[in-house]
Design a protein around this motif. Structure first.
Motif, PDB file in Angstrom:
ATOM      1  N   PHE A   1      13.844  -1.175   0.586  1.00 55.09           N
ATOM      2  CA  PHE A   1      12.554  -0.922  -0.002  1.00 55.09           C
ATOM      3  C   PHE A   1      11.516  -1.860   0.354  1.00 55.09           C
ATOM      4  O   PHE A   1      11.460  -3.031   0.492  1.00 55.09           O
ATOM      5  N   VAL A   2      10.431  -1.464   1.188  1.00 54.85           N
ATOM      6  CA  VAL A   2       9.436  -2.022   1.979  1.00 54.85           C
ATOM      7  C   VAL A   2       8.081  -1.754   1.272  1.00 54.85           C
ATOM      8  O   VAL A   2       7.594  -0.599   1.130  1.00 54.85           O
TER       9      VAL A   2
ATOM     10  N   VAL B   1       1.574   6.403   0.686  1.00 55.31           N
ATOM     11  CA  VAL B   1       0.494   5.590   0.824  1.00 55.31           C
ATOM     12  C   VAL B   1      -0.374   5.516  -0.235  1.00 55.31           C
ATOM     13  O   VAL B   1      -0.825   6.551  -0.757  1.00 55.31           O
ATOM     14  N   MET B   2      -0.717   4.185  -0.534  1.00 56.95           N
ATOM     15  CA  MET B   2      -1.789   3.906  -1.198  1.00 56.95           C
ATOM     16  C   MET B   2      -3.139   3.436  -0.884  1.00 56.95           C
ATOM     17  O   MET B   2      -2.979   3.109   0.312  1.00 56.95           O
ATOM     18  N   PRO B   3      -4.205   3.099  -1.460  1.00 57.41           N
ATOM     19  CA  PRO B   3      -5.139   2.680  -0.864  1.00 57.41           C
ATOM     20  C   PRO B   3      -5.367   1.454  -0.269  1.00 57.41           C
ATOM     21  O   PRO B   3      -5.961   1.320   0.877  1.00 57.41           O
ATOM     22  N   ASN B   4      -4.380   0.437  -0.634  1.00 57.11           N
ATOM     23  CA  ASN B   4      -4.300  -0.874   0.196  1.00 57.11           C
ATOM     24  C   ASN B   4      -3.051  -1.116   0.568  1.00 57.11           C
ATOM     25  O   ASN B   4      -2.800  -2.326   0.981  1.00 57.11           O
ATOM     26  N   HIS B   5      -2.114  -0.370   0.382  1.00 56.68           N
ATOM     27  CA  HIS B   5      -0.627  -0.762   0.588  1.00 56.68           C
ATOM     28  C   HIS B   5       0.051   0.573   0.919  1.00 56.68           C
ATOM     29  O   HIS B   5      -0.351   1.742   0.679  1.00 56.68           O
ATOM     30  N   ILE B   6       1.256   0.250   1.671  1.00 55.43           N
ATOM     31  CA  ILE B   6       2.325   1.585   1.519  1.00 55.43           C
ATOM     32  C   ILE B   6       3.664   1.062   1.018  1.00 55.43           C
ATOM     33  O   ILE B   6       4.089  -0.213   1.036  1.00 55.43           O
ATOM     34  N   HIS B   7       4.237   1.947   0.352  1.00 54.70           N
ATOM     35  CA  HIS B   7       5.675   1.837  -0.040  1.00 54.70           C
ATOM     36  C   HIS B   7       6.570   2.606   0.847  1.00 54.70           C
ATOM     37  O   HIS B   7       6.282   3.911   0.964  1.00 54.70           O
ATOM     38  N   GLY B   8       7.892   2.197   1.056  1.00 54.67           N
ATOM     39  CA  GLY B   8       8.518   3.185   1.795  1.00 54.67           C
ATOM     40  C   GLY B   8      10.014   2.676   1.786  1.00 54.67           C
ATOM     41  O   GLY B   8      10.334   1.474   1.548  1.00 54.67           O
TER      42      GLY B   8
END
Length: 208
Positions: free
Chosen positions: A38-39, A88-95
C-alpha cells in the motif's frame, strides 16, 4: 598558522542534519519480494495540484489526469508489477502495487540482485550502503525503483504544462499481510474522496 600547528577542534555536526533523510523502509525486508504494498505519495508542500473534491467526488485537473494515466502505465514498464485499487487525491495518491516475480528468465538475475542487497562487495561480510542495510535502489525490480520511475515520469510530463510541480522526497508504504487487511485498504482507498473534508488538513495516513 602553518600546517604543523594544532588545528582548532570542530565539534559541530558537519551538516546539522540538513542532508540526512532517515529511511522509511523496513530494514530487514527485501523490497523485491513478492508482496502487496500500500503506497502513498504526497505532492511537495501538500499543494493541491491534482484537482479538488466536490460533493465527495474527485474532480481531476489536467495534472491529475497525468498522475492517473501514468500509474496505469506501471505494469507496461515493470513486468513484475501489477496494480490494484488506486485513487488520485488533490495532494496525494494512494495505490496498491503487487510485486510478483513470476518470469523464469528473471529468476537468476533476481537472486543475484537480492544478494547484492544483502551483502556488500567489500568482502568483509558486512552489509553495504551508507546505512549498512539492504539497498532497495540496487534492484531494477524493487518497489523503490518502480516509485522512482513513476514520480520521475510524472514530474517530467507535468512540467511540460505546468512548471513548478514536485513530489515530497519520500513515499510511504505498508506491506499488506493478508486478505483482511487488503480488503480494509481497498475500502479506505475507495472512500478517500468521501472522507476528504474530515481529514484533508491532516497528512495522508494508513488505515492500518
Amino acid at each position: 598558522m602553518n600546517n604543523n600547528d594544532p588545528q582548532p577542534e570542530n565539534n559541530k555536526p558537519k551538516y546539522k542534519g540538513k542532508y540526512r533523510i532517515d529511511s522509511t523502509r523496513l530494514p530487514a525486508w527485501s523490497y523485491t519480494s513478492n508482496a502487496r504494498y500500500f503506497v502513498t505519495i504526497c505532492t511537495k508542500g501538500k499543494k493541491c495540484f491534482f484537482g479538488e473534491i466536490i460533493q465527495g467526488e474527485m474532480q481531476r485537473s489536467p495534472i491529475g489526469e497525468i498522475a492517473q494515466k501514468l500509474w496505469y502505465e506501471i505494469p507496461h514498464n515493470f513486468s513484475n508489477c501489477q496494480i490494484d485499487s488506486f485513487c488520485v487525491m488533490p495532494n496525494h495518491i494512494h495505490g496498491i502495487l503487487i510485486i510478483n516475480q513470476v518470469q523464469d528468465g528473471d529468476a537468476n538475475q533476481i537472486q543475484e540482485e537480492d544478494a547484492m542487497n544483502r551483502v556488500s562487495t567489500r568482502g568483509d561480510g558486512q552489509r553495504g550502503g551508507v546505512t549498512g542495510l539492504f539497498n532497495p535502489m540496487l534492484s531494477k525490480n524493487s518497489l523503490s525503483k518502480i516509485i522512482r520511475w513513476y514520480k520521475g515520469r510524472c514530474t517530467f510530463e507535468i512540467n511540460q504544462i505546468y512548471e513548478g510541480f514536485g513530489w515530497q522526497d519520500r513515499f510511504h508504504d505498508n506491506i499488506i499481510r493478508n486478505e483482511f487487511v487488503l480488503d480494509k485498504i481497498r475500502q479506505y482507498i475507495i472512500n478517500n474522496p468521501i472522507n476528504w473534508e474530515r481529514d484533508h488538513e491532516q497528512p495522508p495516513h494508513s488505515p492500518l
